[in-house]
Design an enzyme around this catalytic site. Structure first.
Site: not given
Length: 325
Positions: A252, A119, A282
């Site tokens: 993020h 990520c 996500n």
């Protein structure tokens, strides 16, 4: 002349298939797994995500996002002299997804490679591209985050499968006489490998180990809120700036509570935080550039704004980029 790197165009791509929380509840119920829209929203802020169709790969989403970013920047494929793709879900073991993307864009000859920091991947990729442009090794780069996380989800684990989605985001990063990227900060600590991982590998024609995502949610949350504040303050210090100079925080998109915690520690109003986790879930390395493009095209983020980009990911990795758009 001092060289800097500046973002001149953004682009993103989402698969057409959108799954709301209600869709996920139904999908999981068929497997005997219980969850609810309320459970998902209260813990994560996620209301929907997109899944790629069979036969659609990270490079396909990346190519779409790149074309949009190049159009926004007013550059042609032949102008690009560097491609970096951040992904944890590559098309193949090798060659790199960047090489496959290069061919799909009709580009040849320039260096291309993947970055794997989960990520945090886009932050890592942007940091590397910035360094290569500053040294004169590149002039116009495509920096991409692209993921098809739906392929590595365990749909018997409601604590993870409802969190992730597929997508891609890209930026064109060009050499400039005026500062764009002001400072970068990246880190990793491998002792935390086990709290977020896909512990499988290919050997002898078979997948050995578990090829599906595993996460200790509480451990990730606890670690994330600490390192995100640290890396944010580090890039601000390096650039001689304070949190008051930030026009937009583009974090993020993992969990709304982590994003709220970071904003609170930096004394930023949530009105200054770009939030897309509710609609996209996500998307790992794609989440920051996807959110950035969404904010640019939606008119939230404008040329001249100061942005703080930051992320955390499996590894454990983390980092931030401070830039003037």
């Amino acid at each position: 002349m001092t060289r800097f790197a500046r973002i001149t165009g953004t682009g993103s791509s989402l698969p057409p298939q959108r799954l709301s929380n209600a869709d996920m509840v139904e999908l999981l119920a068929r497997r005997g797994v219980e969850t609810s829209d309320q459970w998902i929203v209260e813990r994560t802020g996620i209301r929907a995500r997109h899944f790629a169709a069979e036969g659609v790969f990270a490079s396909d989403l990346a190519a779409d996002a790149c074309r949009r970013a190049m159009s926004a920047a007013g550059v042609a494929s032949g102008d690009i002299d560097l491609i970096i793709v951040a992904t944890s879900t590559p098309d193949m073991v090798f060659p790199s997804t960047a090489a496959i993307l290069q061919h799909k864009l009709g580009i040849a000859g320039c260096p291309v490679f993947d970055v794997q920091a989960v990520c945090s991947g886009f932050i890592y990729a942007l940091t590397v591209a910035d360094a290569l442009i500053r040294t004169g090794s590149a002039h116009k780069a495509l920096v991409v985050g692209a993921e098809v996380f739906s392929r590595i989800l365990d749909f018997n684990d409601r604590t993870t499968c409802v969190l992730f989605g597929d997508g891609a985001g890209a930026v064109v990063l060009e050499a400039s006489e005026t500062p764009g990227i002001l400072s970068t900060d990246i880190h990793a600590d491998g002792k935390h490998t086990g709290i977020l991982c896909v512990p499988g590998h290919v050997s002898g024609g078979s997948v050995l180990g578990d090829p599906l995502l595993k996460m200790d949610g509480q451990a990730v949350f606890k670690l994330a809120v600490g390192v995100l504040e640290d890396t944010a303050r580090a890039v601000l210090d390096k650039a001689g700036k304070t949190a008051a100079d930030i026009d937009w925080l583009v974090p993020h998109q993992a969990n709304i509570r982590i994003m709220q915690s970071t904003a609170r520690k930096l004394k930023l109003s949530m009105d200054k935080v770009v939030v897309t986790v509710d609609e996209h879930g996500n998307t790992s390395a794609a989440s920051i550039p996807l959110a950035l493009d969404h904010a640019v095209r939606g008119g939230q983020v404008k040329k001249g704004d100061t942005l703080l980009l930051e992320g955390v990911g499996g590894g454990f990795t983390w980092g931030a980029v401070l830039l003037d758009l």
